[in-house]
Design an enzyme around this catalytic site. Structure first.
Site, PDB file in Angstrom:
ATOM      1  N   HIS A  73      39.375 -14.605  90.805  1.00  0.00           N
ATOM      2  CA  HIS A  73      39.582 -13.808  89.594  1.00  0.00           C
ATOM      3  C   HIS A  73      39.805 -12.331  89.943  1.00  0.00           C
ATOM      4  O   HIS A  73      40.761 -11.707  89.466  1.00  0.00           O
ATOM      5  CB  HIS A  73      38.364 -13.981  88.671  1.00  0.00           C
ATOM      6  CG  HIS A  73      38.369 -13.117  87.444  1.00  0.00           C
ATOM      7  ND1 HIS A  73      38.383 -13.635  86.174  1.00  0.00           N
ATOM      8  CD2 HIS A  73      38.359 -11.755  87.297  1.00  0.00           C
ATOM      9  CE1 HIS A  73      38.398 -12.634  85.294  1.00  0.00           C
ATOM     10  NE2 HIS A  73      38.375 -11.481  85.952  1.00  0.00           N
ATOM     11  N   GLU A  74      38.927 -11.794  90.799  1.00  0.00           N
ATOM     12  CA  GLU A  74      39.034 -10.361  91.123  1.00  0.00           C
ATOM     13  C   GLU A  74      40.318 -10.060  91.898  1.00  0.00           C
ATOM     14  O   GLU A  74      40.982  -9.053  91.630  1.00  0.00           O
ATOM     15  CB  GLU A  74      37.798  -9.884  91.915  1.00  0.00           C
ATOM     16  CG  GLU A  74      36.491  -9.927  91.144  1.00  0.00           C
ATOM     17  CD  GLU A  74      36.563  -9.316  89.761  1.00  0.00           C
ATOM     18  OE1 GLU A  74      37.284  -8.317  89.564  1.00  0.00           O
ATOM     19  OE2 GLU A  74      35.907  -9.853  88.852  1.00  0.00           O
ATOM     20  N   HIS A 108      43.491  -9.632  89.959  1.00  0.00           N
ATOM     21  CA  HIS A 108      43.713  -8.314  89.343  1.00  0.00           C
ATOM     22  C   HIS A 108      44.637  -7.447  90.211  1.00  0.00           C
ATOM     23  O   HIS A 108      45.356  -6.589  89.695  1.00  0.00           O
ATOM     24  CB  HIS A 108      42.382  -7.570  89.170  1.00  0.00           C
ATOM     25  CG  HIS A 108      41.616  -7.955  87.942  1.00  0.00           C
ATOM     26  ND1 HIS A 108      42.069  -7.716  86.663  1.00  0.00           N
ATOM     27  CD2 HIS A 108      40.403  -8.555  87.795  1.00  0.00           C
ATOM     28  CE1 HIS A 108      41.174  -8.149  85.782  1.00  0.00           C
ATOM     29  NE2 HIS A 108      40.156  -8.673  86.440  1.00  0.00           N
ATOM     30  N   CYS A 139      36.089 -11.360  81.425  1.00  0.00           N
ATOM     31  CA  CYS A 139      36.589 -10.225  82.192  1.00  0.00           C
ATOM     32  C   CYS A 139      36.254  -8.945  81.441  1.00  0.00           C
ATOM     33  O   CYS A 139      36.398  -8.908  80.208  1.00  0.00           O
ATOM     34  CB  CYS A 139      38.109 -10.370  82.346  1.00  0.00           C
ATOM     35  SG  CYS A 139      38.884  -9.031  83.264  1.00  0.00           S
TER      36      CYS A 139
END
Ligand code: NI
Length: 190
Positions: free
Chosen positions: A152-153, A156, A110
């Site tokens: 994953h994104e 966030h 990341c």
């Protein structure tokens, strides 16, 4: 257009839940996305979420280069080698749902944790939806590395960084050291 500063793990902007984008085609959103694309290219990353550039909005960008889809380290992700890359995608107010229960482990890194990597379990297949910059609906199904990047994104946007999903911290460390350990283990097997 400009390259933005990327927040690192520990910064509060990475820990909170981001707010929906009201108007995807607003000038400040278009400008933000242009700067995020510059920032992602400069950092040579595959994805970037708005909170990583200190903007707490539900917006992510990502792309999946074809070589990532076919790279050996992802072959255990059940990928079809023929699968093509994914062009740069702007996804606003995204929703992600798993397709089935299957999960797969894979290495992640990341831009908010420079130099670090870890093994994270993710859903193998997902459906995701959202809006593009013109406010048009996007809906796709994804699997393997593509599905991993989107999960994953979108994490966030809920204040979740990948180390929070690592089940065994022995699988977390400096990318250089992990690569060295993996190549040592591979040469022992030969
Ligand atoms: Ni990230």
């Amino acid at each position: 257009m400009s390259i933005l500063k990327i927040a690192r793990m520990g910064h509060p902007v990475l820990q909170s839940s981001a707010l929906p984008v009201k108007d995807p085609s607003a000038l400040e959103i278009v400008g933000l996305v242009a700067d995020m694309i510059d920032t992602l290219e400069d950092a040579e990353g595959v994805g970037l979420a708005a909170p990583q550039v200190h903007v707490p909005l539900r917006l992510v960008i990502f792309h999946v280069p074809q070589d990532e889809m076919t790279a050996g380290r992802y072959q255990n992700a059940g990928l079809d080698d023929e699968e093509a890359g994914v062009p740069l995608t702007v996804l606003i107010n995204p929703k992600v749902e798993p397709l089935g229960e299957d999960t797969v482990e894979g290495m992640e890194s990341c831009l908010s944790l420079p130099g670090m990597s870890g093994v994270v379990e993710r859903y193998l297949r997902i459906r995701y939806s959202g809006l593009d910059l013109e406010g048009k609906a996007i809906e796709r199904e994804a699997e393997g590395f593509h599905a991993r990047v989107v999960q994953h994104e979108c994490d966030h946007l809920d204040g979740i960084l990948y180390p929070m999903r690592i089940s065994d911290m022995i699988d977390f460390g400096y990318t250089e050291e992990l690569k060295r350990a993996i190549s040592a283990a591979n040469s022992e097997q030969e």
